[in-house]
Design a protein around this motif. Sequence first.
Motif, short mmCIF file in Angstrom:
data_model
loop_
_atom_site.label_atom_id
_atom_site.label_comp_id
_atom_site.label_asym_id
_atom_site.label_seq_id
_atom_site.Cartn_x
_atom_site.Cartn_y
_atom_site.Cartn_z
N LEU A 177 14.18 21.84 -83.64
CA LEU A 177 15.78 22.31 -84.53
C LEU A 177 15.73 20.20 -85.95
O LEU A 177 15.88 19.89 -84.91
CB LEU A 177 17.25 22.59 -83.65
N ASN A 178 16.97 21.31 -86.46
CA ASN A 178 18.06 19.85 -86.95
C ASN A 178 19.20 20.57 -87.56
O ASN A 178 18.82 21.31 -87.69
CB ASN A 178 15.94 19.81 -88.39
N VAL A 179 19.65 19.13 -87.93
CA VAL A 179 20.77 20.56 -88.48
C VAL A 179 20.74 20.89 -89.47
O VAL A 179 21.79 22.46 -89.46
CB VAL A 179 21.64 18.95 -88.51
N ARG A 180 19.65 20.65 -90.89
CA ARG A 180 19.86 21.93 -91.46
C ARG A 180 19.42 23.24 -91.42
O ARG A 180 20.38 23.95 -91.80
CB ARG A 180 18.82 21.25 -92.36
N ALA A 181 18.74 22.79 -90.19
CA ALA A 181 18.65 24.78 -90.26
C ALA A 181 19.77 25.39 -88.87
O ALA A 181 19.67 26.07 -88.76
CB ALA A 181 17.02 24.23 -88.87
N MET A 182 20.74 24.42 -88.33
CA MET A 182 21.37 24.56 -87.61
C MET A 182 22.78 25.32 -87.94
O MET A 182 23.11 26.15 -88.42
CB MET A 182 21.69 23.55 -87.03
N ILE A 183 22.34 23.80 -89.74
CA ILE A 183 23.20 25.48 -90.77
C ILE A 183 23.20 26.24 -91.08
O ILE A 183 24.21 27.46 -91.21
CB ILE A 183 23.68 23.97 -91.59
N GLU A 184 22.20 26.34 -91.68
CA GLU A 184 21.77 27.62 -92.37
C GLU A 184 21.24 28.53 -91.18
O GLU A 184 22.01 29.87 -91.32
CB GLU A 184 20.19 27.50 -93.16
N GLU A 185 21.49 28.68 -89.72
CA GLU A 185 21.92 30.08 -89.31
C GLU A 185 22.73 30.13 -88.72
O GLU A 185 23.45 31.08 -88.60
CB GLU A 185 20.92 29.27 -87.26
N VAL A 186 24.00 29.49 -88.67
CA VAL A 186 25.05 30.11 -88.96
C VAL A 186 25.69 30.32 -89.79
O VAL A 186 26.53 31.74 -89.76
CB VAL A 186 26.45 28.33 -88.65
N ARG A 187 25.02 29.86 -90.96
CA ARG A 187 25.38 31.04 -92.54
C ARG A 187 24.60 32.85 -92.32
O ARG A 187 25.50 33.59 -92.56
CB ARG A 187 24.88 30.03 -93.67
N THR A 188 23.97 32.77 -91.08
CA THR A 188 23.52 34.05 -91.04
C THR A 188 24.52 34.34 -89.95
O THR A 188 23.63 36.15 -90.27
CB THR A 188 21.59 34.39 -90.98
N LEU A 189 24.65 34.36 -89.34
CA LEU A 189 25.98 35.11 -88.35
C LEU A 189 26.68 36.23 -88.75
O LEU A 189 26.95 37.08 -87.98
CB LEU A 189 26.55 34.29 -87.18
N PRO A 190 26.67 36.19 -90.16
CA PRO A 190 27.56 37.33 -90.24
C PRO A 190 27.34 38.48 -90.23
O PRO A 190 27.42 39.60 -90.61
CB PRO A 190 28.65 37.27 -91.76
N GLN A 191 26.33 38.86 -90.51
CA GLN A 191 24.55 40.09 -90.59
C GLN A 191 24.18 39.93 -89.60
O GLN A 191 23.73 41.35 -89.12
CB GLN A 191 24.07 39.48 -91.69
N ASP A 192 24.72 39.65 -88.38
CA ASP A 192 24.11 39.29 -87.04
C ASP A 192 24.87 40.20 -86.31
O ASP A 192 26.02 40.05 -86.39
CB ASP A 192 24.00 38.17 -86.58
N ALA A 193 24.29 41.60 -85.74
CA ALA A 193 24.47 42.21 -84.77
C ALA A 193 25.55 41.35 -83.46
O ALA A 193 26.63 41.95 -82.93
CB ALA A 193 24.34 43.52 -84.40
N PHE A 247 27.12 39.16 -83.59
CA PHE A 247 28.30 38.53 -83.20
C PHE A 247 29.47 39.17 -84.28
O PHE A 247 30.20 39.04 -84.96
CB PHE A 247 27.82 36.71 -84.48
N ALA A 248 29.50 40.76 -84.43
CA ALA A 248 29.85 41.47 -84.66
C ALA A 248 31.17 41.01 -84.12
O ALA A 248 31.12 41.14 -83.41
CB ALA A 248 29.21 42.84 -84.51
N GLY A 249 32.53 41.64 -85.48
CA GLY A 249 33.99 41.12 -84.91
C GLY A 249 34.79 39.71 -84.89
O GLY A 249 35.04 39.06 -83.80
N THR A 250 33.66 38.47 -84.95
CA THR A 250 33.65 37.11 -84.09
C THR A 250 34.02 36.30 -85.51
O THR A 250 33.44 36.32 -86.46
CB THR A 250 32.25 36.44 -84.01
N PRO A 251 34.96 36.13 -85.63
CA PRO A 251 36.02 34.86 -87.18
C PRO A 251 34.34 33.63 -87.58
O PRO A 251 34.07 33.23 -86.10
CB PRO A 251 37.24 33.93 -86.61
N PRO A 252 34.03 33.54 -88.61
CA PRO A 252 33.59 32.75 -89.48
C PRO A 252 33.49 31.76 -88.05
O PRO A 252 34.99 30.72 -88.36
CB PRO A 252 33.28 32.57 -90.85
N PHE A 253 32.26 30.89 -87.70
CA PHE A 253 32.22 29.32 -87.11
C PHE A 253 31.92 27.86 -89.17
O PHE A 253 31.78 28.94 -89.73
CB PHE A 253 31.28 29.20 -86.97
N GLN A 254 33.75 27.60 -88.69
CA GLN A 254 33.92 26.20 -89.60
C GLN A 254 32.68 24.97 -89.13
O GLN A 254 32.52 24.91 -87.53
CB GLN A 254 35.05 26.19 -89.64
N VAL A 255 31.62 24.64 -89.79
CA VAL A 255 30.70 23.52 -89.53
C VAL A 255 30.49 22.77 -90.47
O VAL A 255 30.98 22.64 -91.49
CB VAL A 255 29.56 24.41 -89.44
#
Length: 260
Positions: free
Chosen positions: A111-127, A129-137
């Motif tokens: 893993l690297n930092v760029r991939a971590m940020i990209e992964e977090v940006r996909t979470l709103p479409q991930d079941a 994490f449904a109902g979880t407020p967006p993370f700030q990174v």
Amino acid sequence: MTNRPFQVICEIEPPTRPDLMHVRHQIGTLSKVADTFLVPDNHIGRATVSSVAVAHEVEAMGGRSIACLNSRDRNLLGFRRDLLTAAAYGVDRFLFVYGDKPASGNRTGDLNVRAMIEEVRTLPQDAAFAGTPPFQVGTAAGLRPLPAWKRAADFVFVQVSFSLEALLRWREANPVDVPVYAGVMVLASENHARRLAAAIPDIDIPGELVEKVAADRDAGVEATCEQILRIRDSGAFDGVHLIPVTRYRQVAARLEHLLR
């Protein structure tokens, strides 16, 4: 110039044993000057209590927290575990970093930092994490050109510098609309200065300051507090990332007086 309120983000020393007493003492002592607490992750290559768990403790004590997560110790599965844990605890702000060299000399490498940020940006479409407020990174930056992918973070921590001029040059050369926090650290001793110089090749520690600290340990506290005020008065940054090291009691007392 930034129009956002100036923030003091205090880094706390995470425990290397299963005991949160020292963490609670740091939070209580620094709470009068800290707007937010940053919790490091496996600090300087040593195993510590989870930054997510400590960030939850900060929130339970009425503070605001940012949990640091390093890419060094994680693969994607472990990273998702941490995000699920954070969501369960209500921890929603992170600083993603590469991580200090581990004592063993090895890292997972998945893993690297760029991939971590990209992964977090996909979470709103991930079941999951449904109902979880967006993370700030957020991400960390050296005093070098800021790449486009780091500009896409929600906030940026700039490396520790003892030179306001160097920080201002970097800020002018790297305009971004997100909050930017300048790194400041208490120089605790002459030996500490040597370790910093070895760990951060492009850091410039004034020889005059090293001499003052060698003669008077409180000189490092005084210099850091004055640097915070200069950064605030410049209007170029949204706040500081303050690393008080072992001098957090002295920093809290001095900074509370100066910020009144």
